[in-house]
Every structure is written in structure tokens, then in C-alpha cells.
Design a protein around this motif. Structure first.
Motif, PDB file in Angstrom:
ATOM      1  N   UNK A  14       0.819  -1.215   0.000  1.00  0.00           N
ATOM      2  CA  UNK A  14       0.000   0.000   0.000  1.00  0.00           C
ATOM      3  C   UNK A  14       0.851   1.262   0.000  1.00  0.00           C
ATOM      4  N   UNK A  15       1.913   1.285   0.791  1.00  0.00           N
ATOM      5  CA  UNK A  15       2.774   2.465   0.851  1.00  0.00           C
ATOM      6  C   UNK A  15       3.481   2.712  -0.477  1.00  0.00           C
ATOM      7  N   UNK A  66      11.829   8.911 -13.328  1.00  0.00           N
ATOM      8  CA  UNK A  66      12.631   7.843 -12.730  1.00  0.00           C
ATOM      9  C   UNK A  66      13.193   8.265 -11.369  1.00  0.00           C
ATOM     10  N   UNK A  67      13.679   9.483 -11.277  1.00  0.00           N
ATOM     11  CA  UNK A  67      14.226   9.961  -9.996  1.00  0.00           C
ATOM     12  C   UNK A  67      13.130  10.044  -8.935  1.00  0.00           C
ATOM     13  N   UNK A  68      11.927  10.436  -9.344  1.00  0.00           N
ATOM     14  CA  UNK A  68      10.799  10.490  -8.402  1.00  0.00           C
ATOM     15  C   UNK A  68      10.482   9.095  -7.870  1.00  0.00           C
ATOM     16  N   UNK A  69      10.458   8.114  -8.770  1.00  0.00           N
ATOM     17  CA  UNK A  69      10.166   6.740  -8.355  1.00  0.00           C
ATOM     18  C   UNK A  69      11.230   6.237  -7.382  1.00  0.00           C
ATOM     19  N   UNK A  75      12.151   6.332   0.345  1.00  0.00           N
ATOM     20  CA  UNK A  75      11.367   6.742   1.513  1.00  0.00           C
ATOM     21  C   UNK A  75      10.683   5.561   2.188  1.00  0.00           C
ATOM     22  N   UNK A  76      10.140   4.640   1.397  1.00  0.00           N
ATOM     23  CA  UNK A  76       9.506   3.450   1.969  1.00  0.00           C
ATOM     24  C   UNK A  76      10.561   2.574   2.642  1.00  0.00           C
ATOM     25  N   UNK A  77      11.736   2.463   2.033  1.00  0.00           N
ATOM     26  CA  UNK A  77      12.826   1.689   2.646  1.00  0.00           C
ATOM     27  C   UNK A  77      13.203   2.270   4.004  1.00  0.00           C
ATOM     28  N   UNK A  78      13.260   3.590   4.096  1.00  0.00           N
ATOM     29  CA  UNK A  78      13.618   4.235   5.357  1.00  0.00           C
ATOM     30  C   UNK A  78      12.527   4.040   6.400  1.00  0.00           C
ATOM     31  N   UNK A  82      13.469  -3.052   7.713  1.00  0.00           N
ATOM     32  CA  UNK A  82      13.632  -4.496   7.779  1.00  0.00           C
ATOM     33  C   UNK A  82      13.012  -5.253   6.618  1.00  0.00           C
ATOM     34  N   UNK A  83      12.301  -4.553   5.749  1.00  0.00           N
ATOM     35  CA  UNK A  83      11.630  -5.208   4.626  1.00  0.00           C
ATOM     36  C   UNK A  83      12.487  -5.130   3.370  1.00  0.00           C
ATOM     37  N   UNK A  84      12.456  -6.189   2.601  1.00  0.00           N
ATOM     38  CA  UNK A  84      13.185  -6.181   1.336  1.00  0.00           C
ATOM     39  C   UNK A  84      12.402  -5.398   0.289  1.00  0.00           C
ATOM     40  N   UNK A  85      12.989  -4.336  -0.227  1.00  0.00           N
ATOM     41  CA  UNK A  85      12.341  -3.496  -1.243  1.00  0.00           C
ATOM     42  C   UNK A  85      13.399  -3.161  -2.289  1.00  0.00           C
ATOM     43  N   UNK A  86      13.142  -3.548  -3.519  1.00  0.00           N
ATOM     44  CA  UNK A  86      14.094  -3.294  -4.603  1.00  0.00           C
ATOM     45  C   UNK A  86      13.370  -2.665  -5.782  1.00  0.00           C
ATOM     46  N   UNK A  87      14.055  -1.742  -6.446  1.00  0.00           N
ATOM     47  CA  UNK A  87      13.549  -1.154  -7.683  1.00  0.00           C
ATOM     48  C   UNK A  87      14.635  -1.299  -8.741  1.00  0.00           C
ATOM     49  N   UNK A  88      14.216  -1.664  -9.941  1.00  0.00           N
ATOM     50  CA  UNK A  88      15.129  -1.813 -11.068  1.00  0.00           C
ATOM     51  C   UNK A  88      14.633  -0.955 -12.212  1.00  0.00           C
ATOM     52  N   UNK A  89      15.557  -0.310 -12.894  1.00  0.00           N
ATOM     53  CA  UNK A  89      15.242   0.527 -14.058  1.00  0.00           C
ATOM     54  C   UNK A  89      15.831  -0.123 -15.301  1.00  0.00           C
ATOM     55  N   UNK A  90      15.015  -0.254 -16.326  1.00  0.00           N
ATOM     56  CA  UNK A  90      15.456  -0.824 -17.587  1.00  0.00           C
ATOM     57  C   UNK A  90      15.068   0.134 -18.693  1.00  0.00           C
TER      58      UNK A  90
END
Length: 94
Positions: A14-15, A66-69, A75-78, A82-90
């Protein structure tokens, strides 16, 4: 154009989506609600032994967003360290 792929624990779905929808104009995406596998630190298999699961978001965004994403995901990682959160750009161009 960039293709983004986001993998994260379902507890932060949700976040992640709210942040992206509120920040990026016309943010359209595909949500894969249950993604199982193994990351760097642990398994997420949705079983009795490894009960957690991830989700995946795929979206095509303008290069300027892309920078906004990346900022939203950081921010969600911070907020949930403790949660795994990854973003990839292609590259989203054929």
C-alpha cells in the motif's frame, strides 16, 4: 522511457503504490500480487516454513519520473528498514 520493476514484501504494498500514484502523474502499472522466491537475505515462499511473500509492480514511466520513483522507494525503505524493497530501471524503448 523507463521500465521499472519493483519487488517488495507484501506488507509495504500500500505504501509503495500510494506513494507512486500520488507523485507520478498518470502512473499506470501491472501488479503481480504474489511473487515467491529467494532474495539476498531470505526466502519468501508463502509456505509454513517460509511464510512471507512479495509482490511485483511493472510500469513504464517517462525518463524524468525515474528519480521520483527512486525517491519514493527510498522513503519506503527508510520507513520500513527491515523489509526487502528493490527497484530496477530498464530501458523501455524497443
Amino acid at each position: 522511457m523507463k521500465r521499472i520493476e519493483i519487488f517488495a514484501n507484501r506488507s509495504v504494498q500500500d505504501e509503495v503504490l500510494k506513494g507512486l500514484e500520488e507523485t507520478i502523474t498518470d502512473f499506470y502499472y501491472t501488479l503481480i500480487p504474489v511473487v515467491n522466491g529467494r532474495g539476498k537475505s531470505e526466502y519468501r515462499l508463502g509456505t509454513a516454513v517460509w511464510p512471507e511473500e512479495n509482490f511485483m509492480v511493472i510500469s513504464y514511466i517517462n525518463d524524468g519520473d525515474a528519480a521520483k520513483a527512486a525517491e519514493i522507494i527510498q522513503g519506503v525503505k527508510e520507513q520500513f528498514p527491515g523489509e526487502g524493497i528493490k527497484i530496477f530501471f530498464l530501458n523501455g524503448e524497443p
